[in-house]
Design a protein around this motif. Sequence first.
Motif, PDB file in Angstrom:
ATOM      1  N   ASP A 122       1.032  -0.966  -0.108  1.00  0.00           N
ATOM      2  CA  ASP A 122      -0.076  -0.288  -0.105  1.00  0.00           C
ATOM      3  C   ASP A 122       1.095   1.254  -0.544  1.00  0.00           C
ATOM      4  O   ASP A 122       2.097   1.411   0.960  1.00  0.00           O
ATOM      5  N   ILE A 123       0.472   1.794  -1.430  1.00  0.00           N
ATOM      6  CA  ILE A 123       1.421   2.828  -0.652  1.00  0.00           C
ATOM      7  C   ILE A 123       1.117   4.506  -1.669  1.00  0.00           C
ATOM      8  O   ILE A 123      -0.858   4.528  -1.960  1.00  0.00           O
ATOM      9  N   GLY A 124       1.844   5.868  -0.451  1.00  0.00           N
ATOM     10  CA  GLY A 124       0.724   6.525  -1.582  1.00  0.00           C
ATOM     11  C   GLY A 124       1.665   8.122  -2.816  1.00  0.00           C
ATOM     12  O   GLY A 124       3.028   7.291  -2.460  1.00  0.00           O
ATOM     13  N   ILE A 125       1.287   7.944  -3.618  1.00  0.00           N
ATOM     14  CA  ILE A 125       2.016   9.112  -4.867  1.00  0.00           C
ATOM     15  C   ILE A 125       0.948  10.285  -4.031  1.00  0.00           C
ATOM     16  O   ILE A 125       0.194  10.798  -4.216  1.00  0.00           O
ATOM     17  N   ASP A 126       2.251  11.315  -3.733  1.00  0.00           N
ATOM     18  CA  ASP A 126       2.388  12.484  -4.177  1.00  0.00           C
ATOM     19  C   ASP A 126       2.167  13.106  -5.449  1.00  0.00           C
ATOM     20  O   ASP A 126       3.605  13.376  -5.683  1.00  0.00           O
ATOM     21  N   LEU A 165       4.074  -9.034  -6.808  1.00  0.00           N
ATOM     22  CA  LEU A 165       2.318  -8.135  -6.289  1.00  0.00           C
ATOM     23  C   LEU A 165       2.400  -7.012  -7.296  1.00  0.00           C
ATOM     24  O   LEU A 165       3.240  -5.620  -7.090  1.00  0.00           O
ATOM     25  N   LYS A 166       1.193  -6.057  -7.203  1.00  0.00           N
ATOM     26  CA  LYS A 166       0.882  -5.018  -7.790  1.00  0.00           C
ATOM     27  C   LYS A 166       0.499  -3.997  -6.273  1.00  0.00           C
ATOM     28  O   LYS A 166      -0.585  -5.514  -5.568  1.00  0.00           O
ATOM     29  N   PRO A 167       0.733  -2.994  -6.297  1.00  0.00           N
ATOM     30  CA  PRO A 167       0.219  -2.463  -4.957  1.00  0.00           C
ATOM     31  C   PRO A 167      -1.116  -1.990  -5.354  1.00  0.00           C
ATOM     32  O   PRO A 167      -1.249  -1.792  -6.858  1.00  0.00           O
ATOM     33  N   ARG A 168      -1.550  -1.426  -4.179  1.00  0.00           N
ATOM     34  CA  ARG A 168      -2.924  -0.282  -3.964  1.00  0.00           C
ATOM     35  C   ARG A 168      -2.061   0.816  -4.025  1.00  0.00           C
ATOM     36  O   ARG A 168      -1.276   1.273  -2.824  1.00  0.00           O
ATOM     37  N   VAL A 169      -2.598   1.768  -4.384  1.00  0.00           N
ATOM     38  CA  VAL A 169      -2.658   2.989  -4.794  1.00  0.00           C
ATOM     39  C   VAL A 169      -3.377   4.392  -4.325  1.00  0.00           C
ATOM     40  O   VAL A 169      -4.180   4.279  -4.975  1.00  0.00           O
ATOM     41  N   CYS A 170      -2.787   5.135  -3.303  1.00  0.00           N
ATOM     42  CA  CYS A 170      -3.656   6.267  -3.193  1.00  0.00           C
ATOM     43  C   CYS A 170      -2.397   7.760  -3.651  1.00  0.00           C
ATOM     44  O   CYS A 170      -1.526   7.658  -3.122  1.00  0.00           O
ATOM     45  N   LEU A 171      -3.320   8.150  -4.468  1.00  0.00           N
ATOM     46  CA  LEU A 171      -2.712   9.190  -4.677  1.00  0.00           C
ATOM     47  C   LEU A 171      -3.793  10.906  -4.484  1.00  0.00           C
ATOM     48  O   LEU A 171      -5.041  10.972  -4.288  1.00  0.00           O
ATOM     49  N   CYS A 172      -2.853  11.726  -4.164  1.00  0.00           N
ATOM     50  CA  CYS A 172      -3.670  13.118  -3.107  1.00  0.00           C
ATOM     51  C   CYS A 172      -4.040  14.118  -5.183  1.00  0.00           C
ATOM     52  O   CYS A 172      -3.218  14.016  -6.371  1.00  0.00           O
ATOM     53  N   ALA A 214      -0.424   2.183 -15.178  1.00  0.00           N
ATOM     54  CA  ALA A 214       1.575   2.220 -14.889  1.00  0.00           C
ATOM     55  C   ALA A 214       1.363   0.796 -13.328  1.00  0.00           C
ATOM     56  O   ALA A 214       1.953   0.637 -13.325  1.00  0.00           O
ATOM     57  N   GLY A 215       0.296   0.508 -13.405  1.00  0.00           N
ATOM     58  CA  GLY A 215       0.204  -0.716 -12.379  1.00  0.00           C
ATOM     59  C   GLY A 215      -0.178  -1.066 -11.266  1.00  0.00           C
ATOM     60  O   GLY A 215       0.260  -2.181 -10.818  1.00  0.00           O
ATOM     61  N   ALA A 216      -1.095  -0.116 -11.568  1.00  0.00           N
ATOM     62  CA  ALA A 216      -1.497  -0.100  -9.727  1.00  0.00           C
ATOM     63  C   ALA A 216      -2.900  -0.986  -9.363  1.00  0.00           C
ATOM     64  O   ALA A 216      -3.209  -1.253 -10.879  1.00  0.00           O
ATOM     65  N   ARG A 217      -2.383  -2.016  -8.720  1.00  0.00           N
ATOM     66  CA  ARG A 217      -3.611  -2.911  -8.644  1.00  0.00           C
ATOM     67  C   ARG A 217      -5.188  -2.354  -8.198  1.00  0.00           C
ATOM     68  O   ARG A 217      -6.643  -2.660  -8.548  1.00  0.00           O
ATOM     69  N   LYS A 218      -4.918  -1.222  -7.258  1.00  0.00           N
ATOM     70  CA  LYS A 218      -6.475  -0.886  -7.097  1.00  0.00           C
ATOM     71  C   LYS A 218      -5.876   1.034  -7.194  1.00  0.00           C
ATOM     72  O   LYS A 218      -4.632   1.307  -6.134  1.00  0.00           O
ATOM     73  N   VAL A 219      -7.045   1.605  -7.603  1.00  0.00           N
ATOM     74  CA  VAL A 219      -6.146   2.971  -7.450  1.00  0.00           C
ATOM     75  C   VAL A 219      -7.351   4.064  -5.949  1.00  0.00           C
ATOM     76  O   VAL A 219      -8.980   3.069  -6.796  1.00  0.00           O
ATOM     77  N   TYR A 220      -7.295   5.147  -5.045  1.00  0.00           N
ATOM     78  CA  TYR A 220      -8.016   5.307  -4.574  1.00  0.00           C
ATOM     79  C   TYR A 220      -7.124   7.170  -5.092  1.00  0.00           C
ATOM     80  O   TYR A 220      -6.046   7.081  -5.054  1.00  0.00           O
ATOM     81  N   LYS A 268      -9.882  -2.096 -10.694  1.00  0.00           N
ATOM     82  CA  LYS A 268      -8.959  -2.785  -9.776  1.00  0.00           C
ATOM     83  C   LYS A 268      -8.520  -3.914 -11.092  1.00  0.00           C
ATOM     84  O   LYS A 268      -8.738  -3.488 -12.705  1.00  0.00           O
ATOM     85  N   MET A 269      -7.741  -3.771 -11.543  1.00  0.00           N
ATOM     86  CA  MET A 269      -6.378  -4.630 -12.493  1.00  0.00           C
ATOM     87  C   MET A 269      -6.880  -6.323 -12.226  1.00  0.00           C
ATOM     88  O   MET A 269      -7.080  -6.749 -11.174  1.00  0.00           O
ATOM     89  N   LYS A 270      -6.952  -7.033 -13.803  1.00  0.00           N
ATOM     90  CA  LYS A 270      -7.523  -7.873 -13.701  1.00  0.00           C
ATOM     91  C   LYS A 270      -6.121  -9.105 -13.635  1.00  0.00           C
ATOM     92  O   LYS A 270      -5.040  -8.526 -14.056  1.00  0.00           O
TER      93      LYS A 270
END
Length: 338
Positions: A5-9, A93-100, A120-126, A336-338
């Motif tokens: 689980d990663i956060g991207i600014d 494993l692909k990450p869950r990504v949260c972007l601001c 870009a490869g995120a499994r799920k995006v918030y 979600k990425m399949k």
Amino acid sequence: MSSMDIGIDLGTTTVIIYCKDEGAVLSEPSVVAVKRKTEEVVAVGEEAYKMLGKAPDRLEVIKPMSDGVISDYSATEVMIKFFLQKVFGGSILKPRVCLCVPSQITGVESRAVVDSAVSAGARKVYLIEEPVAAALGAGLDITHPNGTMIVDVGGGTTDIAVLSLNGIVTKHSIKVAGNKLDDMIIKHMKDFHSLLIGEQTARQIKTEVGCAYPREDDKEVLVRGRNLLTGLPQQITVGWKEIYGAIKDPIDEIVHAAQQVIERTPPELVGDVFENGMVLTGGGSLLHGLDTLLTEKTRIQARIADDPIHCVARGTSMAFDYLDKLYDGFVDTGIKMK
């Protein structure tokens, strides 16, 4: 990498990737360099930033983000892919990504951010709004019925909000921030000294002598550029008073935006904000005297958060703990990425 689980600014100036357990794992300029004819990617991030203003005609140096939103979708996708690969390497494993995102981003702009992250490869995006991420990253408790005011001054936008009970009560976002100050410095040097300088030089001037409130010293900086009249290299010395005047208008816009948010905030919460003060985050908050100016103009004590540059990224990585808690400011895209 222990956490997926990663956060991207995804900032206009800098991309910061933050993992909750490990802190900031990447911080690089939001820049991509490509070959003009083939669009082949030559460099991304720090290496591309070094080419700004120095690249030959066969190369184009692109800033994919403008005023906090995507201006070049393909370059943004390339940039996110590059940075995720750099952080995660060959992880299966692909990450869950949260972007601001800025607090007044449109649906079309939000979709573009999500699509780029998924490609870009995120499994799920918030997505999380910048003021909420900044408040979380600054260590503010937004769960109680106690008004908290945040002013996030980034590269492309300044986002201001009053938060309470896991939600945003009032908010405002303006496309005036660090990059606008750089542009004003470049314009000033051109208009008053016939001296052409680049973005990196303007940023250096802002960092060394820029101020939002009169300084008590006589600090100066040596500026090198090209004289527009002679076409030859020239260097001059510039003091803080000159730069203070050059950037005063955009600084006043930031102050006015903060005043507008306060004016629209319910009286009970204004009382809370008056007691708790406002917290400044983002790289722009480090401009000399900005906290003092906001305190003087709003009569609310302003303070700079600890490690303000990483507050948004840190808060974005923390957002996964608030999936079922925040009433607004946080959006599950459902992709979600399949």
